[in-house]
Design an enzyme around this catalytic site. Structure first.
Site, PDB file in Angstrom:
ATOM      1  N   TYR A  42      12.822   3.140   1.484  1.00 27.77           N
ATOM      2  CA  TYR A  42      13.160   4.108   0.603  1.00 27.77           C
ATOM      3  C   TYR A  42      14.437   4.097  -0.212  1.00 27.77           C
ATOM      4  O   TYR A  42      14.483   4.191  -1.506  1.00 27.77           O
ATOM      5  CB  TYR A  42      13.204   5.613   1.190  1.00 27.77           C
ATOM      6  N   ILE A  56       1.034  -1.238   0.184  1.00 28.45           N
ATOM      7  CA  ILE A  56      -0.031   0.018   0.169  1.00 28.45           C
ATOM      8  C   ILE A  56       0.975   1.240   0.028  1.00 28.45           C
ATOM      9  O   ILE A  56       0.650   2.085  -0.887  1.00 28.45           O
ATOM     10  CB  ILE A  56      -1.030   0.011   1.248  1.00 28.45           C
TER      11      ILE A  56
END
Lengths: 171, 171
Positions: free
Chosen positions: A139, A104
């Site tokens: 990230y 998500i």
């Protein structure tokens, strides 16, 4: 997991405000939170909005223990780099703990990236706390650069009395 | 020193572009500069501008050795903090070396702060390079907080191929 990603509307402000509170609790900075549902309505959905929002939603039968179907969000706004030109800034990326690990977060970030590219941006910028190793790893894995560690950028802030004081020096 | 501070116009883009180049040379990142005078015109002065600009100007008799009267600039844009609400982001603050020490930088920053406060912002955010001690000292003296050193914020960036790659995962 079955979920949808879509632009946030005025009606989502209640859930976005709830999730900002959850994020603030996770980051142990609840005492700093000043924005209300009403602020989000005014600042994000009036004529010249200060931000755009993206919502992640699951179908009713997958709702959270607390009964929520809106389970993640991202806030972003357009920005500018004097060297690279148009850019997009991702203010928040949040997925409720019980829904993590399902792609998500990646889907929310992909949507923000797509919006940026569509607007002619070549950069996506955001900040992460140094103690948040799992996010930093996430990230980095998406190809993001840590411009603080790698290039030496420091984030600076002027607020409250210091900001008022500065503004008073205006010519 | 006698100088004026005013909003930048389309006609200032040539000088802003020149000063961005000077800043890039100072920061030794000229090879990264992609924006042109034409980009600044399009991105800052079309219907939905990506940034606002402020210019510092001296009278003709005080012009620089190279003959310039526009001797400093700041670029800024409105942004948002999910915790604190409306904010302003100062992308650049630059004064030509031969005009430093006259309060021009402070006046440019004061104007950006005033614009932010007038728009209901409670925060001014920006970045500084860790090797730029004189700037870090200047900002600390203005009451600014180094949120990287003091609170652990890291600036992150996703660009070029990594950004394209991320956007392709859009649902």
């Amino acid at each position: 997991m079955n979920f949808t990603i879509r632009a946030a509307t005025l009606e989502d402000c209640k859930d976005v405000s709830r999730m900002i509170k959850e994020l603030a609790e996770y980051e142990k900075i609840s005492h700093q939170m000043k924005t209300t549902e009403r602020d989000l309505e005014q600042d994000g959905f009036s004529k010249n909005p200060f931000f755009q929002g993206i919502i992640a939603e699951v179908p009713e039968h997958l709702k959270s223990r607390d009964g929520h179907t809106k389970v993640g969000y991202s806030l972003y706004f357009y920005s500018y780099s004097s060297f690279k030109g148009r850019a997009v800034y991702m203010e928040d990326l949040y997925v409720m703990p019980e829904f993590r690990g399902n792609g998500i977060g990646k889907a929310l970030m992909a949507k923000v990236s797509k919006r940026g590219l569509d607007a002619g941006c070549s950069q996506l910028n955001f900040t992460v706390m140094n103690w948040n190793k799992s996010s930093l790893d996430f990230y980095r894995k998406q190809g993001c650069l840590d411009v603080t560690s790698d290039l030496g950028y420091h984030c600076m802030r002027c607020e409250d009395d210091a900001l008022e004081h500065l503004a008073q020096r205006e010519l």
